[in-house]
Motif scaffolding. Structure first.
Motif, PDB file in Angstrom:
ATOM      1  N   ARG A  44      -4.142 -12.570   8.362  1.00  0.00           N
ATOM      2  CA  ARG A  44      -4.760 -11.451   9.085  1.00  0.00           C
ATOM      3  C   ARG A  44      -4.519 -10.117   8.388  1.00  0.00           C
ATOM      4  O   ARG A  44      -5.426  -9.298   8.263  1.00  0.00           O
ATOM      5  CB  ARG A  44      -4.225 -11.398  10.523  1.00  0.00           C
ATOM      6  N   LYS A  45      -3.300  -9.879   7.902  1.00  0.00           N
ATOM      7  CA  LYS A  45      -3.010  -8.605   7.238  1.00  0.00           C
ATOM      8  C   LYS A  45      -3.846  -8.443   5.967  1.00  0.00           C
ATOM      9  O   LYS A  45      -4.298  -7.353   5.655  1.00  0.00           O
ATOM     10  CB  LYS A  45      -1.525  -8.472   6.919  1.00  0.00           C
ATOM     11  N   THR A  46      -4.034  -9.529   5.242  1.00  0.00           N
ATOM     12  CA  THR A  46      -4.886  -9.462   4.050  1.00  0.00           C
ATOM     13  C   THR A  46      -6.305  -9.116   4.452  1.00  0.00           C
ATOM     14  O   THR A  46      -6.940  -8.250   3.839  1.00  0.00           O
ATOM     15  CB  THR A  46      -4.834 -10.786   3.266  1.00  0.00           C
ATOM     16  N   PHE A  47      -6.814  -9.756   5.502  1.00  0.00           N
ATOM     17  CA  PHE A  47      -8.158  -9.420   5.979  1.00  0.00           C
ATOM     18  C   PHE A  47      -8.243  -7.934   6.338  1.00  0.00           C
ATOM     19  O   PHE A  47      -9.190  -7.244   5.958  1.00  0.00           O
ATOM     20  CB  PHE A  47      -8.557 -10.273   7.184  1.00  0.00           C
ATOM     21  N   GLU A  48      -7.243  -7.431   7.072  1.00  0.00           N
ATOM     22  CA  GLU A  48      -7.259  -6.026   7.487  1.00  0.00           C
ATOM     23  C   GLU A  48      -7.160  -5.069   6.305  1.00  0.00           C
ATOM     24  O   GLU A  48      -7.570  -3.920   6.408  1.00  0.00           O
ATOM     25  CB  GLU A  48      -6.144  -5.767   8.493  1.00  0.00           C
ATOM     26  N   SER A  49      -6.636  -5.534   5.178  1.00  0.00           N
ATOM     27  CA  SER A  49      -6.520  -4.669   3.994  1.00  0.00           C
ATOM     28  C   SER A  49      -7.824  -4.592   3.192  1.00  0.00           C
ATOM     29  O   SER A  49      -7.958  -3.738   2.321  1.00  0.00           O
ATOM     30  CB  SER A  49      -5.395  -5.161   3.082  1.00  0.00           C
ATOM     31  N   LEU A  50      -8.783  -5.475   3.482  1.00  0.00           N
ATOM     32  CA  LEU A  50     -10.053  -5.453   2.749  1.00  0.00           C
ATOM     33  C   LEU A  50     -10.846  -4.213   3.158  1.00  0.00           C
ATOM     34  O   LEU A  50     -11.107  -4.011   4.349  1.00  0.00           O
ATOM     35  CB  LEU A  50     -10.864  -6.720   3.035  1.00  0.00           C
ATOM     36  N   PRO A  51     -11.247  -3.375   2.198  1.00  0.00           N
ATOM     37  CA  PRO A  51     -11.887  -2.102   2.556  1.00  0.00           C
ATOM     38  C   PRO A  51     -13.186  -2.234   3.343  1.00  0.00           C
ATOM     39  O   PRO A  51     -13.491  -1.402   4.179  1.00  0.00           O
ATOM     40  CB  PRO A  51     -12.127  -1.413   1.216  1.00  0.00           C
ATOM     41  N   LYS A  52     -13.945  -3.299   3.092  1.00  0.00           N
ATOM     42  CA  LYS A  52     -15.234  -3.462   3.771  1.00  0.00           C
ATOM     43  C   LYS A  52     -15.276  -4.700   4.653  1.00  0.00           C
ATOM     44  O   LYS A  52     -16.346  -5.186   5.004  1.00  0.00           O
ATOM     45  CB  LYS A  52     -16.363  -3.516   2.739  1.00  0.00           C
ATOM     46  N   GLY A  53     -14.130  -5.254   4.992  1.00  0.00           N
ATOM     47  CA  GLY A  53     -14.085  -6.442   5.842  1.00  0.00           C
ATOM     48  C   GLY A  53     -14.396  -7.711   5.071  1.00  0.00           C
ATOM     49  O   GLY A  53     -14.097  -7.815   3.880  1.00  0.00           O
ATOM     50  N   GLY A  96      -4.175 -14.742  -0.118  1.00  0.00           N
ATOM     51  CA  GLY A  96      -3.052 -13.933   0.336  1.00  0.00           C
ATOM     52  C   GLY A  96      -2.953 -13.907   1.842  1.00  0.00           C
ATOM     53  O   GLY A  96      -3.813 -14.439   2.525  1.00  0.00           O
ATOM     54  N   GLY A  97      -1.930 -13.358   2.328  1.00  0.00           N
ATOM     55  CA  GLY A  97      -0.845 -12.648   1.701  1.00  0.00           C
ATOM     56  C   GLY A  97       0.338 -13.531   1.373  1.00  0.00           C
ATOM     57  O   GLY A  97       0.256 -14.751   1.268  1.00  0.00           O
ATOM     58  N   ALA A  98       1.472 -12.833   1.248  1.00  0.00           N
ATOM     59  CA  ALA A  98       2.687 -13.457   0.753  1.00  0.00           C
ATOM     60  C   ALA A  98       3.114 -14.665   1.581  1.00  0.00           C
ATOM     61  O   ALA A  98       3.525 -15.683   1.022  1.00  0.00           O
ATOM     62  CB  ALA A  98       3.817 -12.427   0.698  1.00  0.00           C
ATOM     63  N   SER A  99       3.004 -14.587   2.901  1.00  0.00           N
ATOM     64  CA  SER A  99       3.456 -15.725   3.718  1.00  0.00           C
ATOM     65  C   SER A  99       2.545 -16.938   3.520  1.00  0.00           C
ATOM     66  O   SER A  99       3.026 -18.073   3.490  1.00  0.00           O
ATOM     67  CB  SER A  99       3.567 -15.347   5.196  1.00  0.00           C
ATOM     68  N   ASP A 124       6.923  -4.317  -1.965  1.00  0.00           N
ATOM     69  CA  ASP A 124       7.584  -4.916  -0.810  1.00  0.00           C
ATOM     70  C   ASP A 124       7.059  -6.326  -0.524  1.00  0.00           C
ATOM     71  O   ASP A 124       7.465  -6.959   0.439  1.00  0.00           O
ATOM     72  CB  ASP A 124       7.465  -4.020   0.431  1.00  0.00           C
ATOM     73  N   THR A 125       6.170  -6.805  -1.384  1.00  0.00           N
ATOM     74  CA  THR A 125       5.577  -8.119  -1.199  1.00  0.00           C
ATOM     75  C   THR A 125       5.572  -8.846  -2.533  1.00  0.00           C
ATOM     76  O   THR A 125       5.164  -8.270  -3.546  1.00  0.00           O
ATOM     77  CB  THR A 125       4.128  -7.975  -0.670  1.00  0.00           C
ATOM     78  N   PHE A 126       6.023 -10.110  -2.510  1.00  0.00           N
ATOM     79  CA  PHE A 126       6.191 -10.853  -3.755  1.00  0.00           C
ATOM     80  C   PHE A 126       5.563 -12.236  -3.651  1.00  0.00           C
ATOM     81  O   PHE A 126       5.529 -12.851  -2.585  1.00  0.00           O
ATOM     82  CB  PHE A 126       7.674 -10.982  -4.100  1.00  0.00           C
ATOM     83  N   PHE A 127       5.076 -12.729  -4.789  1.00  0.00           N
ATOM     84  CA  PHE A 127       4.531 -14.068  -4.920  1.00  0.00           C
ATOM     85  C   PHE A 127       5.704 -15.043  -5.032  1.00  0.00           C
ATOM     86  O   PHE A 127       6.730 -14.709  -5.630  1.00  0.00           O
ATOM     87  CB  PHE A 127       3.648 -14.132  -6.175  1.00  0.00           C
ATOM     88  N   PRO A 128       5.579 -16.260  -4.494  1.00  0.00           N
ATOM     89  CA  PRO A 128       6.689 -17.217  -4.606  1.00  0.00           C
ATOM     90  C   PRO A 128       6.930 -17.648  -6.057  1.00  0.00           C
ATOM     91  O   PRO A 128       6.042 -17.546  -6.905  1.00  0.00           O
ATOM     92  CB  PRO A 128       6.227 -18.401  -3.753  1.00  0.00           C
ATOM     93  N   ASP A 129       8.134 -18.127  -6.292  1.00  0.00           N
ATOM     94  CA  ASP A 129       8.506 -18.614  -7.622  1.00  0.00           C
ATOM     95  C   ASP A 129       7.624 -19.806  -7.993  1.00  0.00           C
ATOM     96  O   ASP A 129       7.485 -20.742  -7.218  1.00  0.00           O
ATOM     97  CB  ASP A 129       9.974 -19.026  -7.617  1.00  0.00           C
ATOM     98  N   TYR A 130       7.019 -19.740  -9.172  1.00  0.00           N
ATOM     99  CA  TYR A 130       6.181 -20.847  -9.635  1.00  0.00           C
ATOM    100  C   TYR A 130       6.655 -21.354 -10.995  1.00  0.00           C
ATOM    101  O   TYR A 130       5.901 -21.936 -11.764  1.00  0.00           O
ATOM    102  CB  TYR A 130       4.697 -20.436  -9.671  1.00  0.00           C
TER     103      TYR A 130
END
Length: 162
Positions: A44-53, A96-99, A124-130
């Motif tokens: 949901r947070k990633t969706f909300e971060s999209l500038p045009k939805g 995304g996001g991180a979770s 403040d947000t990181f990708f998991p170790d790969y």
């Protein structure tokens, strides 16, 4: 096929205050090229971060505990609920996001990463170790130019059994 797509710094930073850290036009172009015509899954947070939805020309899906409807998206409360609506040959991109990255990286077949040769001062947000369980299968290096302030590489990984 289930793919994860992200832009990651050397220390795996991907965001700050619910925004992408890096603005790389070629990364955005690659993202559009890879995901158009396919299914994208986000939190949901990633969706909300999209500038045009919702992103055009893609099936936009959101994993969220909220019952709220999001314009242009199909919402699901669990991975299994989402997966039950997908065709066996459907290409899915987790964006995304991180979770979501952390919880679904083991379900992915492929990572489509833009690895940026930088470590941001603020993240403040990181990708998991790969570093384990993934094998590099393609790399395309790019240098600094008038539109890109950092060296970066498009790198694809395939999941390997440990």
């Amino acid at each position: 096929m289930i793919s994860i797509i992200a832009a990651v710094s050397r220390n795996r930073a991907i965001g700050y205050k619910n925004k992408l850290i890096y603005w790389l036009p070629n990364d955005l172009k690659r993202f559009k090229q890879l995901t158009t015509g396919h299914t994208i899954l986000m939190g949901r947070k990633t969706f909300e971060s999209l500038p045009k939805g919702a992103l055009p020309n893609r099936r936009n899906c959101v994993l969220t505990r909220s019952q709220k409807e999001l314009p242009g998206c199909e919402c699901f409360q669990t991975w299994d609920q989402f997966l039950a609506t997908c065709m066996p040959d459907e290409d899915i991109f987790i964006i995304g996001g991180a979770s979501l990255y952390k919880n679904l990286i083991d379900k992915a077949d492929r990572l489509c990463l833009t690895e940026i040769d930088d470590e941001p001062l603020q993240a403040d947000t990181f990708f998991p170790d790969y570093s384990k369980g993934w094998k590099e299968v393609a790399r395309e290096e790019h240098g600094i130019d008038e539109r890109h302030s950092f060296r970066y590489a498009f790198v694809d990984y395939e999941h390997i059994a440990l």
